[in-house]
Design a protein around this motif. Structure first.
Motif, PDB file in Angstrom:
ATOM      1  N   LYS A  13       0.498  -1.451   0.099  1.00  0.00           N
ATOM      2  CA  LYS A  13      -0.381  -0.384   0.325  1.00  0.00           C
ATOM      3  C   LYS A  13       0.994   1.232   0.229  1.00  0.00           C
ATOM      4  CE  LYS A  13      -2.431   2.567   3.465  1.00  0.00           C
ATOM      5  NZ  LYS A  13      -2.732   2.588   3.674  1.00  0.00           N
TER       6      LYS A  13
ATOM      7  N   VAL B 105      -1.372  -4.994   6.694  1.00  0.00           N
ATOM      8  CA  VAL B 105      -1.021  -4.436   7.844  1.00  0.00           C
ATOM      9  C   VAL B 105       0.601  -3.181   7.794  1.00  0.00           C
ATOM     10  CG1 VAL B 105       0.025  -5.832   9.391  1.00  0.00           C
ATOM     11  CG2 VAL B 105      -1.785  -6.598   8.010  1.00  0.00           C
ATOM     12  N   GLY B 106       0.493  -2.856   9.083  1.00  0.00           N
ATOM     13  CA  GLY B 106       1.870  -2.300   8.786  1.00  0.00           C
ATOM     14  C   GLY B 106       2.563  -2.371   9.650  1.00  0.00           C
TER      15      GLY B 106
ATOM     16  N   PRO C 133       3.133  -3.970  12.494  1.00  0.00           N
ATOM     17  CA  PRO C 133       3.971  -5.459  12.616  1.00  0.00           C
ATOM     18  C   PRO C 133       4.807  -5.981  11.952  1.00  0.00           C
ATOM     19  CG  PRO C 133       1.488  -5.249  12.733  1.00  0.00           C
ATOM     20  CD  PRO C 133       2.189  -4.131  12.451  1.00  0.00           C
TER      21      PRO C 133
HETATM   22  O1  C5P Z   1       0.556   0.556  11.212  1.00  0.00           O
HETATM   23  P1  C5P Z   1      -0.655   0.050  10.706  1.00  0.00           P
HETATM   24  O2  C5P Z   1      -1.189  -1.947  10.712  1.00  0.00           O
HETATM   25  O3  C5P Z   1      -2.031   0.079  12.167  1.00  0.00           O
HETATM   26  O4  C5P Z   1      -1.097   0.327   9.558  1.00  0.00           O
HETATM   27  C1  C5P Z   1      -2.231  -0.165   9.371  1.00  0.00           C
HETATM   28  C2  C5P Z   1      -2.605   1.255   7.498  1.00  0.00           C
HETATM   29  O5  C5P Z   1      -4.202   1.080   7.568  1.00  0.00           O
HETATM   30  C3  C5P Z   1      -2.324   2.100   8.263  1.00  0.00           C
HETATM   31  O6  C5P Z   1      -1.359   3.136   6.650  1.00  0.00           O
HETATM   32  C4  C5P Z   1      -3.529   3.460   7.919  1.00  0.00           C
HETATM   33  O7  C5P Z   1      -3.491   4.240   7.275  1.00  0.00           O
HETATM   34  C5  C5P Z   1      -3.896   2.039   7.545  1.00  0.00           C
HETATM   35  N1  C5P Z   1      -6.011   2.594   7.487  1.00  0.00           N
HETATM   36  C6  C5P Z   1      -6.066   2.506   9.115  1.00  0.00           C
HETATM   37  N2  C5P Z   1      -7.299   3.016   9.837  1.00  0.00           N
HETATM   38  C7  C5P Z   1      -8.321   3.019   8.901  1.00  0.00           C
HETATM   39  C8  C5P Z   1      -7.761   3.081   7.465  1.00  0.00           C
HETATM   40  C9  C5P Z   1      -6.602   3.055   7.027  1.00  0.00           C
HETATM   41  O8  C5P Z   1      -5.338   1.903   9.960  1.00  0.00           O
HETATM   42  N3  C5P Z   1      -9.506   3.512   9.429  1.00  0.00           N
END
Ligand code: C5P
Length: 229
Positions: free
Chosen positions: A30, A203-204, A206
């Motif tokens: 992403k 998934v960011g 993790p």
């Molecule tokens: O680091 P993490 O797993 O929390 O990252 C989740 C990703 O999904 C990030 O890029 C965040 O911007 C995106 N996202 C989110 N919640 C939303 C929409 C998008 O965490 N409601």
């Protein structure tokens, strides 16, 4: 099964590509507005050349003609999936759909940063129920021909029931049981979200924050495959 989409939430393309180098088995990444604003289409092209499917998360919300133009450019770039705001309205979504070709468009309903009061204030209404609003906007998105929606783990089961089999459901907030939630309020494991009907798990941290990101990705892929539809 659900696909794992690695969120490249890095400030620079070099850092994002350094992570990608450590994830030889990644299939989806992403790219959001922070990275895209800095690096532009060249980064998307580089990721495509490396064989990755790119989810372009730019959350468009503008007049129909402008959004359609952005969608056309993203499709020409070879992005596989992209986001727009359902609050842009049915005409905007339909124009985007018309311009999308094989680019799959998924709608954002109510931003998770909203609560009932702030959303009500934004749309000029006193009493809103966020879950009802999200379902209403999901129906609008499907009526306009979008491929699916972005939703939280808390909503994925209800949306799968409401939208039937074909819709894409893209779900962030994925955490292993007992792992730090970071700033996510509603989380689920990859297996749980896949079993509830998610098609793509974003998934960011993790993965990006792991000592061995490749091993974490492998575990998530196995879990999402085992738990999936
Ligand atoms: O680091 P993490 O797993 O929390 O990252 C989740 C990703 O999904 C990030 O890029 C965040 O911007 C995106 N996202 C989110 N919640 C939303 C929409 C998008 O965490 N409601």
């Amino acid at each position: 099964m659900a696909e794992i989409v690695v969120a490249l939430d890095h400030p620079t393309g070099d850092e994002a590509l350094a992570l990608v180098d450590r994830l030889p088995r990644a299939r989806w990444v992403k790219v959001g507005s922070v990275l895209f604003t800095r690096e532009g289409p060249a980064l998307v092209e580089t990721l495509r050349v490396r064989g990755l499917e790119v989810f372009l998360d730019l959350k468009w919300h503008d007049i129909p003609n402008t959004v359609a133009g952005a969608v056309r450019s993203a499709a020409a770039l070879g992005a596989a999936m992209a986001t727009l705001h359902t609050l842009g309205g049915r005409e905007m979504m339909a124009a985007a759909r018309e311009a999308a070709g094989s680019l799959r468009l998924v709608g954002v309903t109510v931003l998770t940063s909203h609560d009932a009061a702030s959303f009500g204030q934004a749309v000029g209404r006193d009493a809103v129920e966020i879950g009802t609003e999200a379902l209403r906007l999901a129906d609008e998105a499907m009526a306009a021909g979008l491929a699916g929606l972005v939703c939280s783990p808390a909503e994925v089961g209800a949306l799968r029931g409401r939208l039937g089999k074909g819709a894409l459901l893209v779900v962030p907030g994925i955490r292993a049981a007992g792992a730090p939630a970071d700033d996510q309020r509603r989380t689920a494991s990859a297996g749980e979200a896949a079993a509830a009907g998610a098609t793509h798990l974003v998934v960011g941290r993790p993965i990006t924050g792991a000592a061995d990101p490749g091993a974490v990705l492998d575990r998530l892929v196995a879990e999402a495959g085992a738990g999936g539809r």
